[in-house]
Structure formats: C-alpha cells, structure tokens
Design an enzyme around this catalytic site. Structure first.
Site, short mmCIF file in Angstrom:
data_model
loop_
_atom_site.label_atom_id
_atom_site.label_comp_id
_atom_site.label_asym_id
_atom_site.label_seq_id
_atom_site.Cartn_x
_atom_site.Cartn_y
_atom_site.Cartn_z
CB CYS A 64 43.90 41.20 28.85
SG CYS A 64 43.24 42.51 29.91
CG HIS A 113 39.48 40.24 29.42
ND1 HIS A 113 40.78 39.95 29.76
CD2 HIS A 113 39.13 39.32 28.47
CE1 HIS A 113 41.19 38.89 29.06
NE2 HIS A 113 40.20 38.51 28.27
CD GLU A 125 40.72 34.95 26.96
OE1 GLU A 125 40.20 35.95 27.47
OE2 GLU A 125 40.22 33.82 27.01
#
Length: 157
Positions: A64, A113, A125
């Site tokens: 990510c 994240h 993502e």
C-alpha cells in the site's frame, strides 16, 4: 456519469483490459468518464493489476505505501516509506474536504494502511496478495470502521 456499482466495476475492468493491451487512449477515456480527470489518479490507475508484494516499490510488486510512494515519485514528490510516516508528510484534510488524489489512512490503533481516493466511493489500494492493486469501494464496512485520517500531498509549486 452516473453508473451502478456493477456497471462501474465492469467499465473499470474494460479500461484495465484496454490499458494492458496498449490501447491507452481508449482506457483513459473510460477512466475519465467514470472517475473524472486528475493527474495522480490517472497514474495510479496505470498500476491496476500489479501484484501485491509486502515492502514492494516497483511494477514487479507493490504494497500500500509503496503504491503511494511510486505514484508521487513520478511527480517529483518523495514520500516516506510507511503509511504512518506518509500520513505525516501531507496536510491533514477533513473527510468533507477529500478530493481525488488525496490519501486515505486506515487502522484502529494507529495507521496500518493507505489508499488513494478516486472520487465518489472509490479508492485504489494494494490490499492483499490475492487482489494486487485494485479499485475498492469505501462503502464496505471495513473501510468505514477503520478510516483513521485523510491527507493531501501537493504536487509542484
């Protein structure tokens, strides 16, 4: 363009197939119709389908924060390596102010994240090894309950 969730996902899959077959102009047209036009958003969409690789920072594989770092590096902006550090690199924005290209940070006990906001309910993502780089819908419970912060990183002067 107002599309149902199913139609939007189908259109994004068509755009990805066109992009991967080298028909970049046709793919960009679909991206722009669905998501609007934004410099970083167009770049991140070229990475759709790239495999997930923890710690990855190349087209061979991205995680990510590597995804975000790679997209901004292409625009001359150097970001830190981890999602938590990336959250400190930009300007915090309220959720009501979020616009395409902004970063969304997730986690319950701190940031774990990061994803890039596309517009509407969509984000891009690197979620996991099964999915690779993908467009996801923020209406899913996990995103709603784990959204920690949003930030904006300026490109250029």
């Amino acid at each position: 363009m107002s599309l149902s969730e199913h139609d939007a996902q189908s259109a994004l899959k068509r755009a990805l197939a066109l992009h991967q077959s080298g028909k970049l102009d046709a793919a960009e047209k679909i991206y722009d119709e669905i998501l609007g036009n934004d410099e970083t958003r167009s770049d991140v969409l070229t990475l759709l389908g790239t495999p997930y690789l923890w710690g990855g920072r190349t087209r061979t594989g991205l995680d990510c924060s590597g995804l975000v770092q790679t997209v901004f590096h292409a625009h001359g902006v150097e970001l830190p390596r981890t999602a938590g550090d990336q959250a400190l690199a930009g300007r915090a924005v309220g959720l009501a102010e979020v616009r395409a290209g902004d970063l969304l940070f997730f986690g319950l006990d701190g940031i774990t994240h990061v994803a890039m906001y596309l517009g509407g309910t969509k984000l891009v993502e690197a979620a996991n090894p099964t999915s690779g780089i993908q467009v996801s819908d923020m209406t899913y419970t996990w995103y709603r309950t784990n959204l920690y912060a949003a930030g904006r990183v300026s490109i250029g002067s």
